[in-house]
Design a protein around this motif. Structure first.
Motif, PDB file in Angstrom:
ATOM      1  N   MET A  13       0.857  -1.116   0.155  1.00 19.63           N
ATOM      2  CA  MET A  13      -0.188  -0.228   0.052  1.00 19.63           C
ATOM      3  C   MET A  13       1.045   1.124  -0.002  1.00 19.63           C
ATOM      4  SD  MET A  13      -2.838  -0.971   2.752  1.00 19.63           S
ATOM      5  CE  MET A  13      -3.604   0.566   2.811  1.00 19.63           C
ATOM      6  N   LEU A  14       2.048   1.224   0.834  1.00 22.15           N
ATOM      7  CA  LEU A  14       2.787   2.461   0.900  1.00 22.15           C
ATOM      8  C   LEU A  14       3.858   2.654  -0.019  1.00 22.15           C
ATOM      9  CD1 LEU A  14       3.111   2.257   4.712  1.00 22.15           C
ATOM     10  CD2 LEU A  14       1.501   3.287   3.465  1.00 22.15           C
ATOM     11  N   ILE A  15       4.265   1.654  -0.504  1.00 22.94           N
ATOM     12  CA  ILE A  15       5.552   1.612  -1.697  1.00 22.94           C
ATOM     13  C   ILE A  15       5.066   1.608  -2.953  1.00 22.94           C
ATOM     14  CG2 ILE A  15       7.811   0.890  -2.174  1.00 22.94           C
ATOM     15  CD1 ILE A  15       7.602   2.632   0.683  1.00 22.94           C
ATOM     16  N   PRO A  16       4.948   2.331  -3.739  1.00 22.68           N
ATOM     17  CA  PRO A  16       4.634   2.151  -5.235  1.00 22.68           C
ATOM     18  C   PRO A  16       5.395   0.809  -6.005  1.00 22.68           C
ATOM     19  CG  PRO A  16       5.021   4.362  -5.138  1.00 22.68           C
ATOM     20  CD  PRO A  16       5.524   3.871  -3.706  1.00 22.68           C
ATOM     21  N   GLY A  17       4.783  -0.055  -6.586  1.00 23.62           N
ATOM     22  CA  GLY A  17       5.161  -0.931  -7.315  1.00 23.62           C
ATOM     23  C   GLY A  17       5.754  -2.153  -6.433  1.00 23.62           C
ATOM     24  N   PHE A  18       5.775  -2.128  -5.164  1.00 28.68           N
ATOM     25  CA  PHE A  18       6.131  -3.214  -4.337  1.00 28.68           C
ATOM     26  C   PHE A  18       5.223  -4.513  -4.612  1.00 28.68           C
ATOM     27  CE2 PHE A  18       6.013  -5.717  -0.481  1.00 28.68           C
ATOM     28  CZ  PHE A  18       7.236  -6.310  -0.442  1.00 28.68           C
ATOM     29  N   ALA A  19       5.752  -5.572  -4.575  1.00 28.21           N
ATOM     30  CA  ALA A  19       4.974  -7.052  -4.869  1.00 28.21           C
ATOM     31  C   ALA A  19       4.607  -7.059  -6.386  1.00 28.21           C
ATOM     32  CB  ALA A  19       3.765  -6.924  -3.745  1.00 28.21           C
ATOM     33  N   LYS A  20       4.016  -6.074  -6.790  1.00 26.83           N
ATOM     34  CA  LYS A  20       3.738  -6.200  -8.221  1.00 26.83           C
ATOM     35  C   LYS A  20       4.805  -6.263  -9.302  1.00 26.83           C
ATOM     36  CE  LYS A  20      -0.734  -4.387  -7.404  1.00 26.83           C
ATOM     37  NZ  LYS A  20      -1.769  -3.250  -7.963  1.00 26.83           N
ATOM     38  N   GLY A  21       5.940  -5.565  -8.593  1.00 32.45           N
ATOM     39  CA  GLY A  21       7.272  -5.563  -9.538  1.00 32.45           C
ATOM     40  C   GLY A  21       7.262  -4.737 -10.704  1.00 32.45           C
ATOM     41  N   ASN A  22       6.182  -3.718 -10.708  1.00 30.83           N
ATOM     42  CA  ASN A  22       6.263  -2.751 -11.703  1.00 30.83           C
ATOM     43  C   ASN A  22       7.098  -1.660 -11.811  1.00 30.83           C
ATOM     44  OD1 ASN A  22       3.742  -3.757 -12.281  1.00 30.83           O
ATOM     45  ND2 ASN A  22       2.333  -2.529 -11.046  1.00 30.83           N
ATOM     46  N   LEU A  23       7.764  -1.359 -12.878  1.00 33.79           N
ATOM     47  CA  LEU A  23       8.623  -0.297 -12.919  1.00 33.79           C
ATOM     48  C   LEU A  23       8.068   1.151 -13.338  1.00 33.79           C
ATOM     49  CD1 LEU A  23      11.795  -2.097 -14.735  1.00 33.79           C
ATOM     50  CD2 LEU A  23      11.707  -1.242 -12.198  1.00 33.79           C
ATOM     51  N   ASP A  24       8.413   2.120 -12.770  1.00 37.97           N
ATOM     52  CA  ASP A  24       7.903   3.429 -13.444  1.00 37.97           C
ATOM     53  C   ASP A  24       8.757   3.802 -14.627  1.00 37.97           C
ATOM     54  OD1 ASP A  24      10.305   5.459 -12.597  1.00 37.97           O
ATOM     55  OD2 ASP A  24       9.964   4.149 -10.717  1.00 37.97           O
ATOM     56  N   GLU A  25       8.268   4.759 -15.504  1.00 40.22           N
ATOM     57  CA  GLU A  25       9.213   4.948 -16.838  1.00 40.22           C
ATOM     58  C   GLU A  25      10.154   5.472 -16.687  1.00 40.22           C
ATOM     59  OE1 GLU A  25       9.081   5.262 -20.940  1.00 40.22           O
ATOM     60  OE2 GLU A  25       7.742   4.006 -19.244  1.00 40.22           O
ATOM     61  N   GLY A  26      10.551   6.283 -15.753  1.00 41.91           N
ATOM     62  CA  GLY A  26      11.967   6.993 -15.454  1.00 41.91           C
ATOM     63  C   GLY A  26      12.921   5.537 -15.259  1.00 41.91           C
ATOM     64  N   THR A  27      12.601   4.794 -14.245  1.00 44.29           N
ATOM     65  CA  THR A  27      13.364   3.791 -13.854  1.00 44.29           C
ATOM     66  C   THR A  27      13.663   2.921 -15.094  1.00 44.29           C
ATOM     67  OG1 THR A  27      12.806   3.914 -11.563  1.00 44.29           O
ATOM     68  CG2 THR A  27      13.732   1.634 -12.325  1.00 44.29           C
ATOM     69  N   ARG A  28      12.652   2.602 -15.976  1.00 43.86           N
ATOM     70  CA  ARG A  28      12.842   1.601 -17.053  1.00 43.86           C
ATOM     71  C   ARG A  28      13.936   2.420 -18.100  1.00 43.86           C
ATOM     72  NH1 ARG A  28      11.578   1.340 -22.045  1.00 43.86           N
ATOM     73  NH2 ARG A  28      10.099   3.524 -22.124  1.00 43.86           N
ATOM     74  N   LEU A  29      13.834   3.653 -18.099  1.00 45.61           N
ATOM     75  CA  LEU A  29      14.604   4.433 -19.155  1.00 45.61           C
ATOM     76  C   LEU A  29      16.134   4.659 -18.513  1.00 45.61           C
ATOM     77  CD1 LEU A  29      12.366   7.228 -20.058  1.00 45.61           C
ATOM     78  CD2 LEU A  29      13.250   5.530 -21.632  1.00 45.61           C
ATOM     79  N   LEU A  30      16.185   4.751 -17.268  1.00 44.49           N
ATOM     80  CA  LEU A  30      17.522   4.760 -16.707  1.00 44.49           C
ATOM     81  C   LEU A  30      18.214   3.160 -16.783  1.00 44.49           C
ATOM     82  CD1 LEU A  30      19.692   5.738 -14.894  1.00 44.49           C
ATOM     83  CD2 LEU A  30      18.436   5.242 -12.796  1.00 44.49           C
ATOM     84  N   LEU A  31      17.410   2.253 -16.665  1.00 47.03           N
ATOM     85  CA  LEU A  31      17.995   0.593 -17.018  1.00 47.03           C
ATOM     86  C   LEU A  31      18.433   0.680 -18.117  1.00 47.03           C
ATOM     87  CD1 LEU A  31      15.508  -1.323 -14.745  1.00 47.03           C
ATOM     88  CD2 LEU A  31      17.642  -0.660 -14.084  1.00 47.03           C
ATOM     89  N   GLU A  32      17.893   1.156 -19.149  1.00 48.57           N
ATOM     90  CA  GLU A  32      18.367   0.946 -20.695  1.00 48.57           C
ATOM     91  C   GLU A  32      19.372   1.798 -20.930  1.00 48.57           C
ATOM     92  OE1 GLU A  32      14.875   2.356 -22.987  1.00 48.57           O
ATOM     93  OE2 GLU A  32      13.773   0.724 -22.477  1.00 48.57           O
TER      94      GLU A  32
END
Length: 357
Positions: free
Chosen positions: A183-202
């Motif tokens: 509930m408190l941490i975005p993306g936790f458990a579902k494993g969803n990456l935000d767009e900024g993090t995805r671009l950084l990884l690339e």
């Protein structure tokens, strides 16, 4: 520190037990300690249910400045774990300032903790501005406690209060630790990456033996990705949020990786004596509901200080955020290496603020 309506209005009684809900930075905390400490022999105490390690350190420093004989008993409990480790119905007063809550989920969690913690007759005070959701929270207080009163309105802020009339059953006291983190941490458990993090990884270049640092790691997706690629290296993830640290630790355990650690830290404070080949960050740009570049600019300066001479620093940010002047003040080489129309990924090298160990 900002002045608060809590300071102007809330009066404590000798021997009260006060619960501070993720608002340790509020000036009311020191005022409350002075009130309760004046009669410390009567057993008054303050429990800081706090998530942010930086806010906690500021509060404890202020409280420790009081004479020991005039200081009430003070204890800290991670905000997200209060209902897991503490008994019900032990607090006389609870307070929360919406300014310090990262999102609506944190505000609602504060109400649930108060519902769990207050004794019959106990009072919850909530301060906040209209644009931070105080009117919505007042409606929720009515639902939780069956009563709500507006005590003061000043310069767009208001202070509301609800009283625990009967013990009843806590609305959500039995929720599991993992569900609370989700509930408190975005993306936790579902494993969803935000767009900024995805671009950084690339855009990120990771070497097999890198010693890496992730500042403001959140749920830990970025650090775990680096740890997989730096199989003969090591990754340290840090975050000022104790809930984020707990979420990242869960992610590390699930990954089975042994070359990664997670530490609670206000910026790089926990690792200032160490040096890294790679530092990465996807920094927040809101603090207390207000847009700010201050957090990221601090991360930039601290990254320059903990990098080795040939170290690399990667930052991802919204394009409208102008971090380049600070980057150029701290690094000789600054270049955009990725992004899209909304985000930019910037790589910086040759730190100007490098200090030898």
């Amino acid at each position: 520190m900002l002045q608060s309506l809590l300071c102007d209005t809330v009066q404590l009684s000798t021997g009260d037990s006060l619960l501070v809900l993720n608002s340790a930075w509020d000036p009311f905390v020191l005022q409350a300690a002075q009130q309760l400490g004046a009669h410390s022999e009567q057993g008054g105490k303050i429990t800081l249910a706090e998530d942010n390690i930086g806010s906690l350190q500021v509060a404890l420093s202020a409280l420790n400045s009081l004479p020991s004989e005039k200081r009430p008993h003070v204890q800290h409990v991670p905000f997200h774990e209060y209902t897991l480790h503490n008994p019900m119905a032990t607090m006389d007063v609870a307070v929360m300032n919406l300014l310090y809550q990262p999102s609506n989920a944190w505000m609602l969690h504060g109400l649930e903790v108060a519902d769990y913690a207050l004794k019959p007759g106990g009072r919850l005070y909530v301060e906040g501005a209209k644009d931070r959701g105080i009117l919505t929270i007042a409606k929720r207080l009515q639902e939780y406690f069956g009563n709500v009163e507006t005590l003061e309105i000043k310069k767009g802020h208001r202070l509301v209060c609800s009283r625990r009339d009967d013990r009843g059953q806590p609305t959500n006291g039995g929720i599991s630790r993992s569900d609370r983190l989700e509930m408190l941490i975005p993306g936790f458990a579902k494993g969803n990456l935000d767009e900024g993090t995805r671009l950084l990884l690339e855009a990120l270049e990771v070497f097999l033996t890198d010693e890496a640092l992730d500042i403001g790691c959140g749920a830990g997706f970025l650090g775990i990705h680096i740890a997989r690629r730096a199989g003969k290296g090591h990754v340290t993830m840090v975050d000022a949020s104790l809930a984020a640290v707990a979420a990242a630790q869960c992610m590390v355990e699930k990954s089975g990786l042994t070359n990664v650690e997670v530490l609670p830290s206000d910026g790089t404070q926990a690792v200032l004596s160490r040096r890294f080949d790679l530092v990465v960050t996807n920094p927040p740009f809101h603090l207390g509901g207000t847009q700010t570049t201050g957090v990221a600019e601090r991360f930039i300066r601290e990254a320059a200080q903990v990098l080795r001479p040939r170290g690399r620093f990667y930052l991802v940010a919204n394009r409208f955020l102008k971090y380049e002047p600070t980057l150029r003040a701290c690094f000789r080489t600054v270049e955009e290496v990725g992004g899209d129309t909304r985000y930019k990924v910037i790589r910086s090298e040759n730190a100007l603020l490098h200090r030898s160990i």
